[in-house]
Design a protein around this motif. Structure first.
Motif, PDB file in Angstrom:
ATOM      1  N   ASN A   8      29.499  50.138  33.768  1.00 49.52           N
ATOM      2  CA  ASN A   8      29.553  49.985  34.558  1.00 49.52           C
ATOM      3  C   ASN A   8      28.714  49.099  35.312  1.00 49.52           C
ATOM      4  O   ASN A   8      27.799  48.614  35.007  1.00 49.52           O
ATOM      5  CB  ASN A   8      29.884  51.075  35.920  1.00 49.52           C
ATOM      6  N   ASP A  27      37.112  48.686  39.688  1.00 49.05           N
ATOM      7  CA  ASP A  27      35.436  48.732  38.764  1.00 49.05           C
ATOM      8  C   ASP A  27      35.533  48.248  37.850  1.00 49.05           C
ATOM      9  O   ASP A  27      36.216  47.859  36.722  1.00 49.05           O
ATOM     10  CB  ASP A  27      36.599  50.808  38.164  1.00 49.05           C
ATOM     11  N   ARG A  84      33.787  46.511  34.469  1.00 47.31           N
ATOM     12  CA  ARG A  84      33.272  47.060  33.103  1.00 47.31           C
ATOM     13  C   ARG A  84      32.569  45.573  31.995  1.00 47.31           C
ATOM     14  O   ARG A  84      33.054  44.904  32.067  1.00 47.31           O
ATOM     15  CB  ARG A  84      33.512  48.524  32.739  1.00 47.31           C
TER      16      ARG A  84
END
Length: 675
Positions: free
Chosen positions: A526, A507, A509
């Motif tokens: 994201n 993930d 970001r």
């Protein structure tokens, strides 16, 4: 700092110092005073031979000259078998070893043994090595003696001989500043031998007189095996072979091809203690030593000790673990550490493995320890190797005990130390220059070290299912940036269950607001999203320890854009690791000057960032040049020359591409990323 126990509530207030004249006190290590407090109750009947063997080796070889050892035996009552004796020479040691037990009877009064141990020590301080397999039948006496031990500053190392040993042993060691060990009597366990060795090495690890263990194994005969003696050791080298049921014969082959067997003068067989000892005269030559053990099939324990020579500083291994501080019903893990040093120089690229012995009948497991700055390892290449143990037994028990053995190997051509550092054991206050060849590291040659890593308890039922998250990524960094706002990000793969396996996805970001992003990772956008192009794979992470790299193209056309990046890993069960450190990049443009030169990309250092950390890279920023206004008309020619020079400088700067602020290697402040 002010919130720590040392300083809160106005503890230890600052002193008014008027005289700053330094004073020096020369100190040296005082001789150790150790009392072996040995259980000889009836339950030790099938264990007494092993206890006698290992205690004999402890007295004959493990404890250096000049230190003191006494012996106390206990069952329902206690008796002093030998008062403190200074170990000097073979005859004194043999005489003391004759005081060791060879028979058993009666019940178990641990408090009685400890009380007699205090009597043998006499004054304050000292060490008691308590070895027992049973539960104390006199708990009130135990608690009273424990308070006396703490009051007198006596450290108690404990060995839980088998799974049924008293559960109070670990707490006794912890409360008195000692070390708790487990000997679960598994087929290949050498826990008792390793514990006795660690009692000395943990206190005298830096002394030249302390032997190191290069082999500690238990195998079924016949055996053909080997061990390695490196050039930093070789003095007082001893090969111990301890059989269980029937006498054995041993043939030892030196690296030069010479053979030592039962006809050699330095070969000794002791049928009463079931052991063969081979002592190497003078200095054992470096190289691989082979041993051939023959006899009836049985378990044979092999232990090889050697003391430092004067050819090189000895390679030492110091160990520790997080104990039960990280064990809970929700999440259970123990972090294991091994520091591998040669003098004050860390040894890099060694192979370090922790063997964790678990309660019977569960087999031991291996944990690979790494010095890569990833997972639970905080700093890369500092000589401290770290790993996580999570393979607890799937059962509920009031005192599930685990024991750790560390094996360190240096493979020739791989294990290295910093070149040009201090080699005399003196702390390097001033770093010496690099060696003449320009190499930053030098090879240490092949070596082997075996040490105990202590033990811990896990009084819990292991939760079912996958509850272990991936490790936190601690080294997210910007490798390079370019004019088209492409950012290359790199990090070390964190694993699936802490540092095991591979995670399921990443993930990644970014945010333009550091304050908000650092407090809450979820406020980030994201990558990739509709405005971001990504060249790389976030859905198939590599196994733990491997490098990951992605290219991110930021679509913003605004001047002086700042972006902050962070990442975390997620496994297939949805467990998420903690957000990483923050890496930032600034794109700055200046439209006053244009150029047709092809922009270049600036390479950034890939040195790992310590937890937590922030890395900043400034993308290309073009500088304009303003000519000097010269008011005097008589220097027109000089003005023209200055203007021409200015144009050349502008073009050079415009073609440089990106650069880093404050020069190469700029360190930025550390920031903590919250979820």
């Amino acid at each position: 700092m002010l919130k720590s126990e040392d300083f809160k509530n106005d503890n230890n207030p600052a002193r008014q110092v008027t005289d700053t004249t330094p004073t020096f006190r020369v100190v040296k290590i005082a001789p150790l005073r150790i009392v072996l407090v040995l259980d000889v109750s009836g339950s030790m009947n099938n264990r007494i031979n092993n206890l006698n063997q290992m205690s004999t080796k402890f007295i004959m070889a493990t404890v250096p000259d000049g230190h003191f050892v006494g012996i106390v035996l206990f069952e329902s009552e206690a008796s002093i078998s030998a008062h403190l004796t200074e170990l000097q020479g073979i005859h004194v040691r043999q005489s003391l070893a004759e005081s060791l037990p060879n028979s058993t009877s009666g019940g178990t009064c641990i408090g009685c043994g400890l009380e007699s141990g205090i009597e043998v020590l006499g004054g304050n301080g000292g060490i008691i090595m308590l070895i027992t397999d049973g539960n104390d039948g006199h708990s009130e006496k135990f608690q009273g003696v424990k308070a006396e031990l703490i009051g007198k500053g006596v450290s108690v190392d404990t060995v839980a001989f088998g799974d049924a040993a008293d559960p109070k042993l670990s707490n006794l060691s912890r409360d008195t500043g000692g070390i708790a060990f487990l000997y679960n009597e598994g087929t290949n366990s050498t826990g008792l031998n390793d514990a006795l060795s660690a009692t000395i090495s943990s206190r005298l690890g830096g002394s030249q007189d302390v032997s190191v263990t290069v082999a500690s194994v238990r195998e079924t005969s016949p055996v053909l095996g080997s061990t390695f003696i490196d050039e930093s050791i070789g003095l007082k080298t001893l090969f111990y072979f301890l059989w269980t049921t029937s006498p054995i014969s041993v043939v030892l082959h030196r690296p030069n091809g010479d053979v030592i067997d039962s006809l050699s003068p330095n070969y000794r067989k002791d049928g009463g203690k079931n052991l063969v000892v081979i002592e190497i005269d003078d200095i054992a030559e470096p190289g691989e030593w082979f041993y051939n053990i023959s006899g009836r099939p049985q378990l044979v324990e092999i232990s090889v000790l050697s003391s430092p020579s004067d050819k090189a500083l000895p390679i030492r291994v110091m160990t520790s673990n997080s104990g039960d501080s990280l064990i809970s019903e929700k999440l259970a893990m123990v972090i294991i550490y091994a520091q591998v040093m040669q003098g004050y120089r860390p040894i890099l690229n060694a192979i370090v493995v922790a063997i964790v012995e678990r309660p019977s009948p569960y087999p031991p497991v291996q944990v690979k320890l790494m010095d890569n700055g990833a997972g639970v390892d905080i700093t890369k290449d500092d000589g401290v190797y770290s790993g996580v143990f999570i393979d607890f037994v799937d059962a509920s028990c009031p005192n599930c005990r685990y024991s750790i053995k560390i094996i360190v190997r240096g493979v020739n051509g791989t294990a290295t130390v910093e070149a040009g550092g201090k080699k005399d054991g003196v702390f390097p206050f001033i770093r010496e220059p690099m060696d003449a060849t320009g190499n930053e590291t030098e090879n240490v040659g092949p070596f082997v070290r075996v040490v105990s890593g202590g033990g811990f308890e896990a009084p819990m039922t292991v939760p079912e299912g996958d509850i272990m998250p991936p490790s936190r990524i601690t080294d997210l960094r910007v490798l390079n940036v370019s004019y088209d706002q492409t950012v290359s990000l790199s990090w070390t793969a964190p694993g699936n269950d802490f540092d095991r396996g591979a995670a399921d996805e990443y993930d990644l970001r970014y945010s333009g607001n550091f304050s908000t992003f650092s407090r809450d990772f979820r406020t980030g956008i994201n990558v990739p999203d509709g405005n971001i192009a990504l060249n790389g794979n976030l859905s198939s992470p590599n196994p733990f320890g491997e490098q990951e790299t992605v290219l991110v193209h930021m679509a913003s056309e605004e001047d002086n854009s700042t972006y902050f990046f962070a990442i975390r890993a997620r496994d297939a069960a949805g467990n998420e690791g903690a957000p990483s450190n923050i890496a930032s990049v600034i794109f700055a443009r200046n439209q006053m000057v244009t150029t047709t030169s092809k922009p270049s990309t600036t390479e950034r250092s890939t040195t790992s960032v310590l937890h937590p950390a922030t890395e900043e890279v400034y993308a290309p920023k073009l500088h304009s040049f303003n000519g000097l206004a010269v008011g005097c008309s008589v220097v027109v020619v000089l003005l023209l020359l200055v203007l021409v020079l200015g144009i050349v400088i502008v073009r050079r700067k415009a073609t440089k591409g990106s650069y880093t602020i404050n020069g190469e290697g700029h360190q930025n402040p550390s920031y903590e990323m919250n979820e």
